[in-house]
Design a protein around this motif. Structure first.
Motif, PDB file in Angstrom:
ATOM      1  N   ASN A 455      16.428  71.297   8.286  1.00  0.00           N
ATOM      2  CA  ASN A 455      17.438  70.956   7.295  1.00  0.00           C
ATOM      3  C   ASN A 455      18.296  69.846   7.879  1.00  0.00           C
ATOM      4  N   ASP A 466      19.294  71.306  11.593  1.00  0.00           N
ATOM      5  CA  ASP A 466      19.171  72.742  11.863  1.00  0.00           C
ATOM      6  C   ASP A 466      17.689  73.069  11.752  1.00  0.00           C
ATOM      7  N   ALA A 467      17.121  73.571  12.835  1.00  0.00           N
ATOM      8  CA  ALA A 467      15.669  73.773  12.885  1.00  0.00           C
ATOM      9  C   ALA A 467      15.319  75.227  13.140  1.00  0.00           C
ATOM     10  N   SER A 468      14.169  75.632  12.628  1.00  0.00           N
ATOM     11  CA  SER A 468      13.619  76.957  12.937  1.00  0.00           C
ATOM     12  C   SER A 468      12.126  76.827  13.159  1.00  0.00           C
ATOM     13  N   LYS A 469      11.625  77.625  14.081  1.00  0.00           N
ATOM     14  CA  LYS A 469      10.201  77.632  14.402  1.00  0.00           C
ATOM     15  C   LYS A 469       9.707  79.069  14.334  1.00  0.00           C
ATOM     16  N   THR A 470       8.600  79.288  13.642  1.00  0.00           N
ATOM     17  CA  THR A 470       7.992  80.615  13.531  1.00  0.00           C
ATOM     18  C   THR A 470       6.536  80.522  13.963  1.00  0.00           C
ATOM     19  N   SER A 505      23.406  76.982  19.834  1.00  0.00           N
ATOM     20  CA  SER A 505      22.668  77.291  18.603  1.00  0.00           C
ATOM     21  C   SER A 505      21.330  77.973  18.868  1.00  0.00           C
ATOM     22  N   GLU A 507      18.594  80.532  19.469  1.00  0.00           N
ATOM     23  CA  GLU A 507      18.495  81.960  19.183  1.00  0.00           C
ATOM     24  C   GLU A 507      17.031  82.332  18.999  1.00  0.00           C
ATOM     25  N   GLU A 509      14.184  85.466  18.114  1.00  0.00           N
ATOM     26  CA  GLU A 509      13.939  86.785  17.542  1.00  0.00           C
ATOM     27  C   GLU A 509      12.533  87.253  17.912  1.00  0.00           C
ATOM     28  N   LYS A 519      10.219  83.948  16.624  1.00  0.00           N
ATOM     29  CA  LYS A 519      11.068  83.020  15.888  1.00  0.00           C
ATOM     30  C   LYS A 519      12.102  82.379  16.805  1.00  0.00           C
ATOM     31  N   ARG A 521      15.530  79.559  16.557  1.00  0.00           N
ATOM     32  CA  ARG A 521      16.440  78.704  15.794  1.00  0.00           C
ATOM     33  C   ARG A 521      17.230  77.852  16.766  1.00  0.00           C
ATOM     34  N   SER A 523      19.707  73.841  16.885  1.00  0.00           N
ATOM     35  CA  SER A 523      20.259  72.673  16.186  1.00  0.00           C
ATOM     36  C   SER A 523      20.344  71.513  17.155  1.00  0.00           C
TER      37      SER A 523
END
Length: 649
Positions: A455, A466-470, A505, A507, A509, A519, A521, A523
């Motif tokens: 995003n 803002d990024a996320s990786k799964t 930022s 994190e 999971e 997962k 997260r 930034s």
């Protein structure tokens, strides 16, 4: 794959093509003409001038040992080629079967003003390094090595293991002018050998050495000499997606097939797969070890209470308990190295110790389970037409749970109980069950998926993301092992010269919930390319590969990706006030039975949504698909790194 099997029948018969065999040089003797090396491979960093090996059976008070001698000469052609002056000699150090390395010597020759200067190896540059409790390596480095140098070295390795002679690799990663292997055999051992990667030798011959006789138990005999030569071999240029260089390089390997005792008794070593299965089932460090483990399982399991639970719960319980109690010592092998009770006492052991124990423990709670012997990827392929025991170097578990066959490995805590590690995915394994010969498919076709979501918002300071990786399946295992949940480690992995990571930022999971997707997260602030009143934005900020991993024009061996991979990228860019879109990449959608790619852009109000995905649908592709796969990778690189251009209004 070219494979040719021949049997060395000592004394009964032999064949020769009558070609002369002659080495192009002698150790310790060199002339100015030897420096005038011209390699046909213009990119070669070095060239092997000659590489000569010889195995001799040495009689001892208890039988025979094998003495292997190697003499090698190399010319260095570039700075990168200097690494070939660092030599490692692996040796086994397992009790009475210890191997011994001796008589190391080496020289470096440099030509200066038409004079040859020689520097001999210094003993202080020879040292031993432990690989694990069973293997070590002797290392040495030649001195005064530079571009143009000619180096040479020789050494001897002596081993009591006559069951398998050392492989001889004719081909290297650099060109080889001349390679020769000689086996001086005795009439008490009969071997089969496989020539891999070539149809024939440049020359080969077999002869009886009648110059002198030897005697064992009152029987006089002569050595049988087998000689194999290859010349002018190209370098082995491997690239991405290869299981092991051992599977394709030109080499010869040997397997003892028969022992002829002085009394006349004959012992067959290589027979059939069913015979191998039967032998392993009765072996004290394999089948009988499983039986003892079944009896001793109650020392770490509550066998009585768990036996009433559903099969899946029993399986998970046993595998979790075994993983908790035992730590793998990184040793591969198909035979147990200690008793089950000693394994319980020590809390650590080899893959065979742990996985054979797990098979016994599963049987103890009423689950049908068998060991499966395999060859790990770095060990090479198994050739199913040849029942050679040395093909196998690892044991995994096959369990029947609720009618489904599950493969498992109790040495890998980060791998789910219904999966085996990547190193074990190597075509097929042999199930050791006395009822029948059964080969188990190790290939894993379920996709491992990795999804990245960004995003983005543009400001005067740059591109805020803002990024996320799964990640799922084997991709998740990779991140759990290599990234973990330690912020310092994650920060070092994520660092990029174009990014400024916000450490607070980060994190993670599901680091320890191994049956769930991993997962992440985070930034960061990314740099944009600005030109006057325009801004160029890479929607995936460099997270798509930017270089095609397939470099060769053609390929003769399979493209082995280990598992099917699906990659998904999605970026949402908020177009700032005062800007408009000037350039957008084209959409692309393509799918066939090999590959799928999709690139789509949609505008939703002030949001620009860019979606990109690709999927290699098979774990292994044949060499004939290489050209198409190379083109697909080129398209990934192109589409994944195209820019969006915004113009200031």
């Amino acid at each position: 794959m070219k494979l040719f099997l021949l049997v060395l029948f000592f004394y009964s018969c032999f064949a020769s093509d009558l070609l002369s065999v002659g080495s192009p040089g002698t150790y310790g003797s060199i002339t100015i003409a030897d420096f005038n090396t011209v390699s046909e491979d213009e990119d070669a960093d070095a060239v092997v001038l000659f590489d000569i090996g010889k195995s001799i059976f040495v009689q001892t008070s208890t039988g025979f040992e094998v003495e292997f001698e190697r003499v090698t000469r190399i010319q260095i052609l570039s700075e990168a080629g200097v690494k070939w002056a660092n030599v490692q000699i692996p040796y086994y150090q397992g009790g009475s079967a210890n191997e011994r390395v001796s008589e190391i010597s080496g020289n470096t020759y440099n030509l200066t003003n038409n004079l040859i200067n020689r520097s001999s190896i210094d003993d202080s540059n020879i040292f031993d390094e432990e690989i694990n409790e069973y293997w070590g390596q002797r290392k040495f480095a030649l001195q005064d090595v530079r571009v143009g140098s000619i180096i040479e070295y020789k050494y001897i390795v002596r081993t009591p293991n006559v069951f398998r002679l050392k492989d001889w690799e004719f081909q290297w990663r650099i060109p080889v002018r001349y390679s020769e292997y000689e086996l001086r055999a005795v009439p008490f051992y009969e071997y089969q050998y496989i020539l891999q990667g070539a149809r024939s030798f440049h020359s080969s011959r077999s002869r009886v050495d009648r110059r002198f006789k030897r005697k064992l138990s009152g029987i006089e005999y002569n050595d049988m000499v087998h000689n194999f030569v290859m010349k002018d071999l190209p370098p082995f240029n491997d690239e991405e997606f290869i299981s092991s260089i051992n599977d394709y390089i030109i080499k010869i390997n040997f397997q003892l097939s028969k022992i002829i005792y002085p009394t006349g008794r004959i012992e067959q070593i290589v027979t059939t797969w069913p015979d191998m299965i039967s032998d392993l089932s009765k072996h004290p460090d394999f089948g009988r070890y499983v039986n003892r483990s079944r009896r001793d399982a109650s020392r770490i399991l509550d066998v009585k209470s768990v036996s009433e639970k559903p099969e899946k719960d029993r399986f998970e319980y046993v595998m979790n308990q075994v993983k908790q109690h035992f730590r793998w010592n990184n040793f591969h092998g198909k035979f147990a190295t200690k008793t089950p009770r000693n394994l319980i006492r020590d809390g650590h052991g080899s893959c065979a110790d742990i996985n054979l124990f797990a098979v016994g423990a599963l049987r103890a709670v009423g689950i049908e389970a068998d060991p499966v012997i395999i060859s790990t990827r770095d060990h090479g392929l198994v050739y199913y037409d040849y029942p050679f025991s040395h093909f196998f170097n690892y044991v995994i578990i096959s369990a029947n749970v609720d009618g489904e066959t599950i493969l498992s490995d109790a040495t890998s805590r980060m791998v789910p109980n219904n999966r085996i590690p990547l190193k074990c995915i190597n075509f097929k394994g042999l199930k050791i069950n006395t009822d029948k010969e059964e080969w188990v498919d190790l290939i894993f076709e379920k996709p491992s998926e990795k999804a990245l979501v960004f995003n983005m918002s543009l400001s005067e300071s740059g591109l805020s993301v803002d990024a996320s990786k799964t990640a799922t399946e084997f991709d998740a295992v990779y991140y759990r092992v290599n990234y973990g949940d330690d912020k310092n480690n994650l920060l070092s992995q994520l660092k990029n010269s174009q990014f400024e990571i916000d450490e607070s930022s980060i994190e993670v999971e599901n680091q320890w919930a191994i049956d769930q997707p991993w997962k992440l997260r985070f930034s960061f602030l990314a740099v944009t390319d600005d030109l006057q009143d325009r801004v160029m934005i890479s929607p995936f900020v460099g997270y798509v590969m930017n270089d095609n991993p397939l470099k060769q024009d053609q390929r003769t061996y399979p493209i082995d990706m280990v598992y099917t991979a699906k990659r998904t990228f999605k970026s949402t860019l908020k177009i700032p006030e005062g800007y408009e879109i000037e350039v957008l990449p084209d959409n692309l959608n393509f799918s066939n039975d090999l590959f799928e790619i999709s690139y789509n852009i949609n505008k939703n109000g002030d949001d620009l949504v860019v979606s990109f995905s690709y999927w290699f649908k098979h774990a292994i592709y044949s060499a004939r698909d290489y050209g198409r796969l190379k083109a697909y990778y080129s398209e990934i690189v192109k589409k994944g790194n195209e820019n969006i251009v915004l113009k200031r209004i």
